[in-house]
Motif scaffolding. Structure first.
Motif, PDB file in Angstrom:
ATOM      1  N   LEU A  29     -12.059  26.081 -43.556  1.00 40.84           N
ATOM      2  CA  LEU A  29     -11.068  25.309 -42.802  1.00 40.84           C
ATOM      3  C   LEU A  29     -11.562  24.982 -41.391  1.00 40.84           C
ATOM      4  N   LYS A  30     -12.159  25.954 -40.719  1.00 40.35           N
ATOM      5  CA  LYS A  30     -12.638  25.724 -39.356  1.00 40.35           C
ATOM      6  C   LYS A  30     -13.695  24.629 -39.330  1.00 40.35           C
ATOM      7  N   THR A  31     -14.637  24.703 -40.270  1.00 39.46           N
ATOM      8  CA  THR A  31     -15.694  23.694 -40.327  1.00 39.46           C
ATOM      9  C   THR A  31     -15.117  22.312 -40.593  1.00 39.46           C
ATOM     10  N   SER A  32     -14.150  22.222 -41.505  1.00 46.15           N
ATOM     11  CA  SER A  32     -13.546  20.934 -41.819  1.00 46.15           C
ATOM     12  C   SER A  32     -12.860  20.343 -40.595  1.00 46.15           C
ATOM     13  N   ARG A  33     -12.214  21.181 -39.813  1.00 47.28           N
ATOM     14  CA  ARG A  33     -11.545  20.666 -38.611  1.00 47.28           C
ATOM     15  C   ARG A  33     -12.555  20.145 -37.593  1.00 47.28           C
ATOM     16  N   ILE A  34     -13.689  20.840 -37.460  1.00 44.14           N
ATOM     17  CA  ILE A  34     -14.742  20.362 -36.570  1.00 44.14           C
ATOM     18  C   ILE A  34     -15.276  19.028 -37.064  1.00 44.14           C
ATOM     19  N   MET A  35     -15.478  18.915 -38.377  1.00 44.74           N
ATOM     20  CA  MET A  35     -15.968  17.670 -38.956  1.00 44.74           C
ATOM     21  C   MET A  35     -15.004  16.523 -38.683  1.00 44.74           C
ATOM     22  N   GLY A  36     -13.724  16.792 -38.776  1.00 41.82           N
ATOM     23  CA  GLY A  36     -12.734  15.766 -38.499  1.00 41.82           C
ATOM     24  C   GLY A  36     -12.832  15.242 -37.077  1.00 41.82           C
ATOM     25  N   GLU A  37     -13.046  16.149 -36.125  1.00 43.54           N
ATOM     26  CA  GLU A  37     -13.183  15.725 -34.730  1.00 43.54           C
ATOM     27  C   GLU A  37     -14.440  14.883 -34.537  1.00 43.54           C
ATOM     28  N   VAL A  38     -15.531  15.269 -35.221  1.00 39.39           N
ATOM     29  CA  VAL A  38     -16.785  14.523 -35.112  1.00 39.39           C
ATOM     30  C   VAL A  38     -16.610  13.096 -35.626  1.00 39.39           C
ATOM     31  N   PHE A  39     -15.983  12.966 -36.801  1.00 36.76           N
ATOM     32  CA  PHE A  39     -15.848  11.638 -37.398  1.00 36.76           C
ATOM     33  C   PHE A  39     -14.780  10.799 -36.712  1.00 36.76           C
ATOM     34  N   ARG A  40     -13.765  11.429 -36.164  1.00 38.15           N
ATOM     35  CA  ARG A  40     -12.785  10.675 -35.365  1.00 38.15           C
ATOM     36  C   ARG A  40     -13.468  10.079 -34.139  1.00 38.15           C
ATOM     37  N   CYS A  62     -24.173  20.219 -50.074  1.00 37.76           N
ATOM     38  CA  CYS A  62     -22.919  20.928 -49.834  1.00 37.76           C
ATOM     39  C   CYS A  62     -22.313  21.327 -51.172  1.00 37.76           C
ATOM     40  N   PRO A  63     -21.930  22.607 -51.346  1.00 38.46           N
ATOM     41  CA  PRO A  63     -21.265  23.023 -52.572  1.00 38.46           C
ATOM     42  C   PRO A  63     -19.743  22.895 -52.504  1.00 38.46           C
ATOM     43  N   GLY A  64     -19.254  22.387 -51.365  1.00 39.86           N
ATOM     44  CA  GLY A  64     -17.817  22.178 -51.230  1.00 39.86           C
ATOM     45  C   GLY A  64     -17.102  23.334 -50.583  1.00 39.86           C
ATOM     46  N   TRP A  65     -15.948  23.634 -51.106  1.00 34.70           N
ATOM     47  CA  TRP A  65     -15.039  24.629 -50.544  1.00 34.70           C
ATOM     48  C   TRP A  65     -15.677  26.009 -50.536  1.00 34.70           C
ATOM     49  N   ASP A  66     -15.527  26.728 -49.418  1.00 36.70           N
ATOM     50  CA  ASP A  66     -16.081  28.066 -49.256  1.00 36.70           C
ATOM     51  C   ASP A  66     -15.162  29.081 -49.939  1.00 36.70           C
ATOM     52  N   LEU A  67     -15.539  29.500 -51.147  1.00 32.08           N
ATOM     53  CA  LEU A  67     -14.694  30.419 -51.912  1.00 32.08           C
ATOM     54  C   LEU A  67     -14.632  31.812 -51.274  1.00 32.08           C
ATOM     55  N   LYS A  68     -15.699  32.198 -50.549  1.00 31.79           N
ATOM     56  CA  LYS A  68     -15.659  33.484 -49.858  1.00 31.79           C
ATOM     57  C   LYS A  68     -14.621  33.456 -48.738  1.00 31.79           C
ATOM     58  N   ALA A  69     -14.570  32.344 -48.026  1.00 31.17           N
ATOM     59  CA  ALA A  69     -13.552  32.199 -46.984  1.00 31.17           C
ATOM     60  C   ALA A  69     -12.166  32.176 -47.598  1.00 31.17           C
ATOM     61  N   ALA A  70     -12.049  31.546 -48.775  1.00 29.05           N
ATOM     62  CA  ALA A  70     -10.765  31.513 -49.471  1.00 29.05           C
ATOM     63  C   ALA A  70     -10.326  32.918 -49.852  1.00 29.05           C
ATOM     64  N   ALA A  75      -6.509  29.238 -46.987  1.00 25.70           N
ATOM     65  CA  ALA A  75      -5.695  28.668 -48.058  1.00 25.70           C
ATOM     66  C   ALA A  75      -6.270  27.329 -48.492  1.00 25.70           C
ATOM     67  N   VAL A  76      -6.327  27.106 -49.802  1.00 21.49           N
ATOM     68  CA  VAL A  76      -6.883  25.849 -50.316  1.00 21.49           C
ATOM     69  C   VAL A  76      -6.054  24.651 -49.873  1.00 21.49           C
ATOM     70  N   ASP A  77      -4.793  24.877 -49.549  1.00 22.45           N
ATOM     71  CA  ASP A  77      -3.930  23.800 -49.053  1.00 22.45           C
ATOM     72  C   ASP A  77      -3.670  23.962 -47.554  1.00 22.45           C
ATOM     73  N   GLY A  78      -4.629  24.570 -46.855  1.00 22.83           N
ATOM     74  CA  GLY A  78      -4.479  24.798 -45.427  1.00 22.83           C
ATOM     75  C   GLY A  78      -4.753  23.552 -44.601  1.00 22.83           C
ATOM     76  N   ASP A  79      -4.888  23.758 -43.290  1.00 19.76           N
ATOM     77  CA  ASP A  79      -5.079  22.652 -42.352  1.00 19.76           C
ATOM     78  C   ASP A  79      -6.557  22.277 -42.294  1.00 19.76           C
ATOM     79  N   TYR A  80      -6.923  21.194 -42.964  1.00 20.98           N
ATOM     80  CA  TYR A  80      -8.305  20.718 -42.951  1.00 20.98           C
ATOM     81  C   TYR A  80      -8.625  19.905 -41.708  1.00 20.98           C
ATOM     82  N   GLY A  81      -7.623  19.566 -40.928  1.00 24.92           N
ATOM     83  CA  GLY A  81      -7.845  18.800 -39.720  1.00 24.92           C
ATOM     84  C   GLY A  81      -7.722  17.298 -39.955  1.00 24.92           C
ATOM     85  N   VAL A  82      -7.912  16.543 -38.871  1.00 22.33           N
ATOM     86  CA  VAL A  82      -7.839  15.088 -38.955  1.00 22.33           C
ATOM     87  C   VAL A  82      -8.907  14.604 -39.918  1.00 22.33           C
ATOM     88  N   GLY A  83      -8.541  13.696 -40.787  1.00 27.76           N
ATOM     89  CA  GLY A  83      -9.501  13.183 -41.763  1.00 27.76           C
ATOM     90  C   GLY A  83      -9.531  13.941 -43.061  1.00 27.76           C
TER      91      GLY A  83
END
Length: 261
Positions: A29-40, A62-70, A75-83
């Motif tokens: 989730l943290k990485t996805s939020r950073i990615m959203g800021e980069v692409f915005r 990229c293998p996608g979602w980090d199952l260890k973090a999950a 949460a798989v339906d957590g806050d992925y951030g903008v984008g």
């Protein structure tokens, strides 16, 4: 683990975005939020015209979602951030070209991330899969996108079985545009990005907005919106200096100078 899992580099009008999260470049989730800021920021920066996305190293895109973090509580339906997931999957008004340079294993949400790009180049050792079925979840974005990109029955086989395909098969079905030796992939992606960056950005914006909207509309409805200038990007284009510059350059038998305005 790097403190910042996203590396960016500006090369003129091109932004290179590298997912660098050892060991496998999985996205939490943290990485996805950073990615959203980069692409915005990329979307909103008038000096940037094209982006390249890739993964660090030679093994994993990229293998996608980090199952260890999950397993640790993401949460798989957590806050992925903008984008949304990966920063571009649901980014509104992303009207600039994005090239995916798939340098290795590309599966699950990683494949969905690549499918969010406009052009996909792949290393000849890359491999692709949607293994969500094996972990009891749904590859949601791929379920929407993939049957529209490649033959329906091939897409459904990947979704329903999790079967892996190699780079050659991915190219045969049209999942990727071209294959390159791994050591040449980024050079080819950069050459393509530079070519696009020299083109008319307002036209790119109109193309992307029309294509995006047309997915859920009839041909005639889309054409009506174009001719009535109901797309913001089309209205801007038809009133722009670049529109006149293109006509003048053609008449004067010279290369146009695009200003993006």
């Amino acid at each position: 683990m790097t403190d910042n899992p996203i590396r960016t580099e500006r090369r003129g009008a091109v932004l290179e975005v590298t997912l660098d999260r050892p060991k496998a470049n999985a996205i939490d989730l943290k990485t996805s939020r950073i990615m959203g800021e980069v692409f915005r920021d990329f979307r909103d920066d008038p000096e940037l015209r094209v982006a390249i996305i890739t993964g660090a190293g030679e093994k994993f895109f990229c293998p996608g979602w980090d199952l260890k973090a999950a397993a640790d509580g993401d949460a798989v339906d957590g806050d992925y951030g903008v984008g949304g997931f990966g920063g571009i999957q649901e980014m509104r008004a992303m009207n600039k070209p994005i090239i995916a340079a798939v340098n290795g294993i590309c599966c699950g949400g990683g494949l969905e991330w690549a499918l969010s790009a406009d052009i996909i180049l792949a290393a000849d050792h890359a491999s692709f899969a949607l293994p969500e079925i094996r972990s009891g979840t749904v590859a949601d974005a791929a379920s929407v996108k993939l049957p529209k990109r490649i033959p329906y029955h091939i897409a459904m086989e990947m979704l329903l079985t999790g079967r892996w395909i190699d780079a050659e098969e991915a190219a045969r079905w049209g999942m990727v545009n071209r294959l390159h030796p791994g050591d040449q992939l980024m050079a080819e992606a950069r050459a393509l990005a530079d070519h696009l960056a020299s083109g008319p950005p307002l036209v790119y914006a109109a193309i992307k907005e029309i294509v995006r909207d047309a997915e859920g509309a009839t041909f005639q409805d889309t054409m009506n919106k174009i001719t009535r200038r109901q797309y913001q990007s089309v209205d801007v284009l038809y009133s722009s200096e670049d529109q006149m510059e293109g006509a003048r350059a053609f008449a004067e038998k010279r290369d146009p100078v695009w200003k993006g305005k």
